[in-house]
Design an enzyme around this catalytic site. Structure first.
Site, PDB file in Angstrom:
ATOM      1  CE  LYS A   1      13.812 -15.164 -25.461  1.00 56.42           C
ATOM      2  NZ  LYS A   1      13.456 -14.131 -26.416  1.00 56.42           N
TER       3      LYS A   1
ATOM      4  CG  HIS B   1     -25.046 -20.527 -35.152  1.00 51.62           C
ATOM      5  ND1 HIS B   1     -26.346 -20.560 -35.591  1.00 51.62           N
ATOM      6  CD2 HIS B   1     -24.306 -21.163 -36.092  1.00 51.62           C
ATOM      7  CE1 HIS B   1     -26.402 -21.213 -36.745  1.00 51.62           C
ATOM      8  NE2 HIS B   1     -25.175 -21.585 -37.072  1.00 51.62           N
TER       9      HIS B   1
ATOM     10  CD  GLU C   1       3.716 -10.670 -25.681  1.00 44.70           C
ATOM     11  OE1 GLU C   1       3.172 -10.820 -24.569  1.00 44.70           O
ATOM     12  OE2 GLU C   1       4.462 -11.537 -26.175  1.00 44.70           O
TER      13      GLU C   1
ATOM     14  CD  GLU D   1       1.797 -16.293 -15.242  1.00 42.58           C
ATOM     15  OE1 GLU D   1       3.049 -16.262 -15.228  1.00 42.58           O
ATOM     16  OE2 GLU D   1       1.095 -15.340 -15.626  1.00 42.58           O
TER      17      GLU D   1
ATOM     18  CE  LYS E   1       5.872 -11.125 -17.164  1.00 40.66           C
ATOM     19  NZ  LYS E   1       7.085 -11.413 -17.931  1.00 40.66           N
TER      20      LYS E   1
ATOM     21  N   GLY F   1       9.574 -14.947 -27.874  1.00 39.04           N
ATOM     22  CA  GLY F   1       8.630 -15.944 -27.360  1.00 39.04           C
ATOM     23  C   GLY F   1       7.502 -16.235 -28.338  1.00 39.04           C
ATOM     24  NE  ARG F   2       5.532 -10.384 -30.082  1.00 41.95           N
ATOM     25  CZ  ARG F   2       6.278  -9.807 -29.159  1.00 41.95           C
ATOM     26  NH1 ARG F   2       6.408 -10.366 -27.980  1.00 41.95           N
ATOM     27  NH2 ARG F   2       6.897  -8.670 -29.404  1.00 41.95           N
TER      28      ARG F   2
HETATM   29  O1  F6P Z   1       3.666 -12.316 -21.702  1.00 38.65           O
HETATM   30  C1  F6P Z   1       4.990 -11.936 -21.702  1.00 38.65           C
HETATM   31  C2  F6P Z   1       5.890 -13.046 -22.127  1.00 38.65           C
HETATM   32  O2  F6P Z   1       7.198 -12.611 -21.932  1.00 38.65           O
HETATM   33  C3  F6P Z   1       5.678 -13.490 -23.578  1.00 38.65           C
HETATM   34  O3  F6P Z   1       6.302 -12.676 -24.483  1.00 38.65           O
HETATM   35  C4  F6P Z   1       6.222 -14.877 -23.519  1.00 38.65           C
HETATM   36  O4  F6P Z   1       5.814 -15.599 -24.634  1.00 38.65           O
HETATM   37  C5  F6P Z   1       5.614 -15.357 -22.223  1.00 38.65           C
HETATM   38  O5  F6P Z   1       5.701 -14.228 -21.361  1.00 38.65           O
HETATM   39  C6  F6P Z   1       6.290 -16.546 -21.601  1.00 38.65           C
HETATM   40  O6  F6P Z   1       7.631 -16.301 -21.282  1.00 38.65           O
HETATM   41  P1  F6P Z   1       8.624 -17.480 -20.997  1.00 38.65           P
HETATM   42  O7  F6P Z   1       8.711 -18.308 -22.215  1.00 38.65           O
HETATM   43  O8  F6P Z   1       9.928 -16.827 -20.655  1.00 38.65           O
HETATM   44  O9  F6P Z   1       8.096 -18.284 -19.834  1.00 38.65           O
END
Ligand code: F6P
Length: 546
Positions: A202, A376, A345, A208, A516, A259-260
């Protein structure tokens, strides 16, 4: 909007009284005996999802009080504000309109831009799918989605869930972890000329995802890959940063998509590549059907409303701290992970919308594994442990998976029987949780594996099940794009309902920021060894890690 906080309502006081009088000691076996019509009364049909709420730890009076609570807290008005695009995410000053992503053209705010991107994305999808699996250079066999959190969990959950619908010439890979092992293990399996990388973020700034995307681009070039524009696409709200990365093919979405809640947007590109346009539309339509149910069904028959109310009852009165989600469908194995982000979240917050600390508990812990595997592993604790953990069973009437080719009738029969084994196990677990087993019954049983050195009465105590353990069962006819869309939308709305009752903002996630920021400070220290100004534990660990 001027509605009272849940704990400041008349209904809350009434619920507290009701809890002391009837709720604390409610025994499911007793309420079943007292109310022969309980199963019929507590079976709720929503689009694509039937829910049996009869084994929930509540009675009709509890539900009346909860519905009063919903009215007093203005839940319907809050829902309408959400759906009409009011700024309900106040701390980020945003509307929350994932429902607009699945509404038919012209039926919701932002329709024009939503459908422009959707049409463009699905046209791209069909071009890729047309030659997918081919051997000529440029024909795609592997799709690698690089993203994390909401930019990963939806597609990663849906693609295996709908395996039977996936294009046979395409393999899907999901890379999310900062750990290079995640990316490396995928790159070992793919070829540059036949791979499409989807960089999903987003913000297009997530550490990452950016690290994995840069490494993937380097690998692509090192392997002789020529056409970045053809092999890398981005799904993001930040088209400028994607362009700066060198990606020209971008499918956008907007800040009013959390995002979620984003698998319905361009973030769903891997889903669309897997299933094709018409199935993607079917998934959106299933979610929209649930949106309509949420928007219009009366409170007492509105499944997301009832489940959200149940969550508040469980958390704040019954004191349950976690729930186990057990999908009896192998394809839904990533559903608990998906729901973890959605629920925790969203509602893992300790202050109300104005920033005032809350005097009551909010989000529970959501966890789970598909049945029958979980049986199990941790079901022992669900049956005989000291904590009561409500279980959510997801059963699917008809199996839907891609069978091996050239199936003989004998093989078909065996697989059919396996589906009954699966269903019988799910039913049995719910039964065992509720009914339990008395010491007297245990004593009557012949147990060849029991020690001969212990008195049978003592053994029987170990083999007793307390019972009265709550569960709910949701039933789908089949896992299809439409039913899965409806199921996910149900969980989204339910999460909103409990969050609204708790008076929290379910749409921000400031809690992930601190880690972060600290990581940014620590990263160069791992190289330099500089531990000045750090706390003793972190400094010592850095010294060990170098
Ligand atoms: O974990 C925090 C967060 O902002 C989530 O809400 C989001 O889904 C994820 O990081 C990834 O963010 P982005 O889509 O901006 O890479």
């Amino acid at each position: 909007m001027g509605y009272p906080r849940c704990d400041q309502t008349v209904a809350w006081s009434a619920l507290s009284g009701h809890f002391e009088a009837h709720g604390r000691d409610l025994d499911l076996r007793q309420v079943f005996a007292d109310n022969p019509g309980r199963v019929q009364r507590l079976g709720i049909q929503a689009p694509e999802v039937f829910a049996d709420l009869s084994r929930v730890h509540w009675d009709v009076a509890t539900m009346h009080h909860l519905l009063d609570l919903a009215r007093e807290c203005g839940l319907e008005a809050r829902r309408d504000a959400l759906l009409s695009g009011e700024v309900v995410n106040q701390t980020e000053g945003r509307a929350v309109l994932h429902t607009a992503l699945r509404a038919p053209r012209g039926a919701a705010p932002h329709s024009e831009q939503v459908h422009e991107v959707l049409d463009r994305m699905l046209a791209f999808v069909e071009r890729v799918r047309m030659t997918a699996g081919g051997t000529a250079p440029g024909q795609i066999t592997d799709v690698v989605n690089i993203g994390i959190g909401g930019s990963d969990l939806g597609p990663q959950m849906v693609v295996p869930a709908l395996d039977a619908y996936v294009h046979p010439g395409l393999n899907f890979h999901f890379v999310s972890n900062a750990d290079g092992q995640d990316l490396a293990s995928v790159l070992r399996k793919v070829r540059p000329d036949h791979t499409l990388f989807v960089v999903a973020s987003k913000t297009f700034t997530t550490q990452e995802t950016m690290a994995n995307a840069q490494a993937a681009r380097q690998w692509f070039l090192d392997q002789g890959g020529k056409d970045i524009a053809r092999h890398f696409v981005a799904t993001t709200t930040n088209v400028e940063l994607a362009a700066a990365f060198g990606i020209s093919q971008t499918f956008g979405f907007w800040d009013w998509v959390g995002g979620r809640f984003s698998m319905w947007s361009a973030i769903g590109l891997p889903i669309a590549l897997a299933l094709g346009s018409s199935n993607f539309h079917a998934m959106l339509a299933g979610a929209h059907a649930m949106d309509e149910h949420f928007a219009h069904a009366p409170l007492k028959a509105n499944l997301p409303m009832l489940l959200g109310l149940m969550d508040v009852w469980y958390r704040n009165f019954k004191g349950y701290t976690s729930r186990c989600v057990a999908p009896y469908h192998h394809g839904l194995r990533r559903l608990p992970a998906y729901l973890q982000q959605l629920v925790m979240e969203s509602n893992g917050k300790g202050v109300d919308a104005c920033g005032e600390p809350l005097p009551y508990a909010t989000s529970d812990v959501l966890w789970g594994e598909p049945g029958t595997n979980g049986q199990h592993a941790f079901f022992q604790m669900l049956h005989q442990g000291t904590d009561v953990i409500p279980v959510e069973f997801l059963l699917v009437k008809h199996a839907s998976y891609r069978a091996p080719s050239a199936m003989t009738p004998a093989m078909l029969t065996l697989l059919g029987q396996q589906h009954h084994v699966l269903l019988a196990n799910g039913l049995a677990q719910a039964q065992a949780l509720m009914w339990g087993k008395s010491a007297e019954d245990a004593l009557q049983e012949h147990v060849p594996t029991a020690s001969k050195d212990m008195a049978p009465e003592a053994i029987a105590k170990h083999r007793t099940f307390p019972g009265n353990r709550p569960s709910l069962t949701m039933l789908l006819d089949e896992v299809t794009p439409r039913s899965l869309g409806a199921l996910v939308a149900l969980y989204e709305h339910r999460t909103f309902v409990s969050g609204a009752l708790w008076g929290i903002n379910s749409f921000d996630q400031w809690g992930v920021e601190l880690g972060k920021a600290l990581c940014k400070d620590l990263l160069p220290r791992l190289t330099s060894g500089d531990t000045s100004g750090l706390d003793a534990a972190t400094a010592a660990m850095i010294a060990r890690l170098r």
